[in-house]
Scaffold this motif. Sequence first.
Motif, mmCIF file in Angstrom:
data_model
loop_
_atom_site.group_PDB
_atom_site.id
_atom_site.type_symbol
_atom_site.label_atom_id
_atom_site.label_comp_id
_atom_site.label_asym_id
_atom_site.label_seq_id
_atom_site.Cartn_x
_atom_site.Cartn_y
_atom_site.Cartn_z
ATOM 1 N N LYS A 112 0.947 -0.891 0.217
ATOM 2 C CA LYS A 112 -0.194 -0.149 -0.109
ATOM 3 C C LYS A 112 0.911 1.395 0.181
ATOM 4 N N GLU A 113 2.217 1.204 0.881
ATOM 5 C CA GLU A 113 3.090 2.337 0.911
ATOM 6 C C GLU A 113 3.713 2.540 -0.468
ATOM 7 N N ILE A 114 3.956 1.150 -0.859
ATOM 8 C CA ILE A 114 4.528 1.783 -2.357
ATOM 9 C C ILE A 114 3.561 2.140 -3.466
ATOM 10 N N ASN A 115 2.715 1.983 -3.534
ATOM 11 C CA ASN A 115 0.940 2.295 -4.266
ATOM 12 C C ASN A 115 1.204 3.337 -4.328
ATOM 13 N N ARG A 116 1.498 4.219 -2.564
ATOM 14 C CA ARG A 116 0.764 5.287 -2.727
ATOM 15 C C ARG A 116 2.466 6.415 -2.997
ATOM 16 N N VAL A 117 3.623 5.787 -3.475
ATOM 17 C CA VAL A 117 4.528 6.305 -3.543
ATOM 18 C C VAL A 117 4.722 6.753 -4.967
#
Length: 239
Positions: A112-117
Amino acid sequence: MNYSQIPKEFNPGLFAPNYLTRQGLLKAISKNVPSLKGIMMDFGCGAKPYQSLFSVERYIGVDYEGDGHSHENENVDVFYNGKIIPFENEYFDSIFSTEVFEHIFNLKEILKEINRVLKPGGHLLITCPFSICEHEVPNDFARYTSFAIKHILEENGFEVIMQDKIGCSVTTIFQLWEMYIHQNIAPRLQKIPIVRSAFRIITYSILNSCALLLKSILPKGKELYLNNIVLVQKPHTQK
């Protein structure tokens, strides 16, 4: 592609016990390098062994500082705390992560963090092992089948563009046999340098050569394989 700047550890010769895995990874990653552009994050970068393959605007190495892996002599640009990647939303044009996901206990949260950035339309290229011994203990948490890794990536907002298996049943059987020898037999010869060197050169070169030969004449079989490689895209419109 020129591999001259790839560290020997990640571009080994026939005498190396991990030759089959490392050469398979190098070729598969190289094939997909053109898909990654702009500002790129190498997530779980370590020593950035594949950096020379990429022609990107900016190459940023991010890693986690924890037990099981020393970052001594590694050129990590940014450390993260295992939960939050310290960059603003949609910062990166592309992301690369190789042999990292098996070390992440909270993979869904990190995806989810990778998707966010990652910017909409941006690409994420990952590799992760299927057949490998435990390593970097105690931070070795998972092995993913091709079905599992596809499901996890799609579940966290990515669209799969390309998915493949690195290695085949033949090379995997030989690679596992070599790692057994490397971890359980070769150490018994450490105190006898001449015997140790001769054993290493003869044993691994013969096994690797046999693997390449048999792979070319036997049915390959992909039910058992070494690594996953997946290229995904963050959709322009998130669901």
